[in-house]
Design an enzyme around this catalytic site. Sequence first.
Site, PDB file in Angstrom:
ATOM      1  N   THR A 144       0.595 -13.685  11.426  1.00  0.00           N
ATOM      2  CA  THR A 144       0.254 -12.843   9.737  1.00  0.00           C
ATOM      3  C   THR A 144       1.544 -13.255   9.687  1.00  0.00           C
ATOM      4  OG1 THR A 144      -0.353 -10.538   8.456  1.00  0.00           O
ATOM      5  CG2 THR A 144       0.702 -10.557  10.994  1.00  0.00           C
ATOM      6  N   SER A 179       2.989  -2.570  10.777  1.00  0.00           N
ATOM      7  CA  SER A 179       1.854  -1.134  11.748  1.00  0.00           C
ATOM      8  C   SER A 179       1.739  -2.046  12.582  1.00  0.00           C
ATOM      9  CB  SER A 179       0.506  -2.135  11.163  1.00  0.00           C
ATOM     10  OG  SER A 179      -0.118  -3.114  11.357  1.00  0.00           O
ATOM     11  N   TYR A 181      -0.474  -2.855  14.505  1.00  0.00           N
ATOM     12  CA  TYR A 181      -1.192  -4.559  14.173  1.00  0.00           C
ATOM     13  C   TYR A 181      -0.377  -5.824  14.620  1.00  0.00           C
ATOM     14  CZ  TYR A 181      -3.399  -8.506  11.768  1.00  0.00           C
ATOM     15  OH  TYR A 181      -3.230  -9.506  11.436  1.00  0.00           O
ATOM     16  N   HIS A 182       0.515  -5.803  13.336  1.00  0.00           N
ATOM     17  CA  HIS A 182       1.253  -6.801  12.505  1.00  0.00           C
ATOM     18  C   HIS A 182       2.102  -7.208  14.030  1.00  0.00           C
ATOM     19  CE1 HIS A 182      -0.501  -5.573   8.624  1.00  0.00           C
ATOM     20  NE2 HIS A 182      -0.460  -7.440   8.170  1.00  0.00           N
ATOM     21  N   LYS A 185       1.435  -9.020  16.682  1.00  0.00           N
ATOM     22  CA  LYS A 185       1.243 -10.663  16.290  1.00  0.00           C
ATOM     23  C   LYS A 185       3.322 -10.963  16.789  1.00  0.00           C
ATOM     24  CE  LYS A 185      -3.079 -11.051  14.111  1.00  0.00           C
ATOM     25  NZ  LYS A 185      -4.008 -12.186  14.343  1.00  0.00           N
TER      26      LYS A 185
HETATM   27  N1  USQ Z   1      -3.899  -1.946  -0.727  1.00  0.00           N
HETATM   28  C1  USQ Z   1      -4.169  -1.306  -1.456  1.00  0.00           C
HETATM   29  N2  USQ Z   1      -5.251  -0.791  -1.867  1.00  0.00           N
HETATM   30  C2  USQ Z   1      -5.732  -1.214  -1.052  1.00  0.00           C
HETATM   31  C3  USQ Z   1      -5.578  -1.663   0.081  1.00  0.00           C
HETATM   32  C4  USQ Z   1      -4.664  -2.314   0.425  1.00  0.00           C
HETATM   33  O1  USQ Z   1      -3.139  -0.865  -2.855  1.00  0.00           O
HETATM   34  O2  USQ Z   1      -7.477  -0.808  -1.170  1.00  0.00           O
HETATM   35  C5  USQ Z   1      -2.142  -2.827   0.127  1.00  0.00           C
HETATM   36  C6  USQ Z   1      -1.617  -1.854   0.970  1.00  0.00           C
HETATM   37  O3  USQ Z   1      -1.025  -0.500   1.151  1.00  0.00           O
HETATM   38  C7  USQ Z   1      -0.091  -3.649   1.443  1.00  0.00           C
HETATM   39  C8  USQ Z   1      -1.288  -4.277   0.786  1.00  0.00           C
HETATM   40  O4  USQ Z   1      -2.240  -3.590  -0.211  1.00  0.00           O
HETATM   41  O5  USQ Z   1       0.811  -3.548   1.197  1.00  0.00           O
HETATM   42  C9  USQ Z   1      -2.221  -5.431   1.733  1.00  0.00           C
HETATM   43  O6  USQ Z   1      -3.389  -4.583   2.523  1.00  0.00           O
HETATM   44  P1  USQ Z   1      -4.512  -5.349   2.927  1.00  0.00           P
HETATM   45  O7  USQ Z   1      -4.890  -4.676   3.397  1.00  0.00           O
HETATM   46  O8  USQ Z   1      -4.826  -6.079   2.321  1.00  0.00           O
HETATM   47  O9  USQ Z   1      -3.574  -6.191   4.015  1.00  0.00           O
HETATM   48  P2  USQ Z   1      -3.223  -6.053   5.191  1.00  0.00           P
HETATM   49  O10 USQ Z   1      -3.063  -4.593   5.745  1.00  0.00           O
HETATM   50  O11 USQ Z   1      -1.688  -6.367   5.128  1.00  0.00           O
HETATM   51  O12 USQ Z   1      -3.811  -7.331   6.392  1.00  0.00           O
HETATM   52  C10 USQ Z   1      -4.931  -8.061   6.647  1.00  0.00           C
HETATM   53  C11 USQ Z   1      -5.983  -8.679   7.498  1.00  0.00           C
HETATM   54  C12 USQ Z   1      -4.473  -9.083   7.960  1.00  0.00           C
HETATM   55  C13 USQ Z   1      -4.154  -9.978   7.758  1.00  0.00           C
HETATM   56  C14 USQ Z   1      -2.817  -9.310   7.087  1.00  0.00           C
HETATM   57  C15 USQ Z   1      -2.342 -10.341   5.687  1.00  0.00           C
HETATM   58  O13 USQ Z   1      -6.228  -6.960   7.878  1.00  0.00           O
HETATM   59  O14 USQ Z   1      -5.257  -9.110   9.562  1.00  0.00           O
HETATM   60  O15 USQ Z   1      -2.860 -10.367   9.231  1.00  0.00           O
HETATM   61  O16 USQ Z   1      -3.992  -8.673   5.505  1.00  0.00           O
HETATM   62  S1  USQ Z   1      -0.752 -10.076   5.359  1.00  0.00           S
HETATM   63  O17 USQ Z   1      -0.850  -9.100   4.669  1.00  0.00           O
HETATM   64  O18 USQ Z   1       0.198 -11.374   4.255  1.00  0.00           O
HETATM   65  O19 USQ Z   1       0.562  -9.880   6.713  1.00  0.00           O
END
Ligand code: USQ
Length: 416
Positions: A144, A179, A181-182, A185
């Site tokens: 990720t 997190s 989770y992260h 990875k």
């Molecule tokens: N966020 C909001 N509002 C929401 C949901 C999320 O503002 O309703 C913000 C979060 O605070 C964060 C960002 O959006 O800053 C990304 O959150 P997310 O829930 O869309 O993604 P994340 O938790 O980072 O995880 C997701 C996948 C995970 C993958 C990752 C890629 O669930 O499996 O590894 O995206 S990355 O984010 O590039 O690490």
Amino acid sequence: MRILILGGDGYLGWPTAMYLSRRGHTVAALDNFSKRRWEKELRVAPLEPVLPLHERAQLWTKVTGREIRTLQVDLCDYPAVEEVMREFSPEAIVHYGEQPSAPFSMIDQRRTVLTQNNNITGTLNILWALRKHAPECHLVKLGTMGEYGTPNIDIEEGFIEIEHNGRKDVVPYPKQPGSFYHLSKVHDSHNILFACRAWKLRSTDLNQGIVYGIETDETAHAEGLGTSFHYDEIFGTALNRFCVQAVAGIPLTVYGKGKQKRGFLNIRDTLRCIELALLHPPEAGEYRVFNQFTEIFSILELAELVKRQGEKLGFTVEIQRLQNPRVEAEEHYYNARHQKLVDLGLRPNLLSDVLIDSMLVRIRERAGRIRTESILPRVCWDHVRPSSENPQGDGARDGRRVATRAKADAVPAGRA
Ligand code: USQ
């Protein structure tokens, strides 16, 4: 190629299985179906009902004449993993078989430990089984972009050259994930790098950004081939959630300032990236990292795009900035390289108004299934909410803070 898809029941695993099957590969999709159990436990559900994996595979055979084998195996069960390796003898593995949610990993002690045990043990089992039974096999591992966090310097693809006290070396890029989770990875990445070096295995670690979209050419092939599209606070991700919120008439849930920047990609590009990695395998002993995303957006930019398109379709869309349930930088530098997949031939499907429109229209057709109560964030990074398993939450330790937070949960910090 004989390709084993781990996590073949999931949002990306199932579309990947169909995509590769359609291109003539021999595909087996493996899963232990634990995500379906966690969904029940947490009372969340995908937007569309998802047929059991073996039924989707049967349907796929019916409409295409091609076979996708399905296997129920827990990657933490080492003898079972060995058996699959011996029996299926894969030339390549696409490994999505992990607990995929950051909020899930932050719910409580049990889910933190579950996430890391499950993800790290599963991957270690695969590495050992590869060493013993399929050392030539190419492991394509889904990592990720979140492994890197949000450093104040450019993010490279996996490695960085540093100069220290007059000497230079190329070392793994520093990891500052956000997190447990992260972090799982990150630990995987280190384990895989070491296994490649020590045992001459070959692996591509795909540091993927946030995937959006409901449909691929293959899911659209027949009713019943759809994938597991989540919009809830646990398994849903930013853009997918915003589209559902727009349709449901719930103000878009931007956490904090909304200036958090992330890499994003269309689900169709995920499939193409996997294919490109498979078609261009690394050498024996090589561990390489590709940053797998196509565009960078801030969360607020995405919310504004969804608002604009939603309003064109007649929805009333508000953006609401919620107190951030996560501990993360809300305003930061972000410039991540993502060249290697482009060099291999990726032609990105960039985010367009048309794509958002089509998502909104499809979600509108299923609007009756939206469970609005699963949308607002309740999992906080810095305190445990009281629950049936943990009636006091963090209350015993810091009653005042929980009270303040509990009151603030899902309460707007301001309107954008
Ligand atoms: N966020 C909001 N509002 C929401 C949901 C999320 O503002 O309703 C913000 C979060 O605070 C964060 C960002 O959006 O800053 C990304 O959150 P997310 O829930 O869309 O993604 P994340 O938790 O980072 O995880 C997701 C996948 C995970 C993958 C990752 C890629 O669930 O499996 O590894 O995206 S990355 O984010 O590039 O690490």
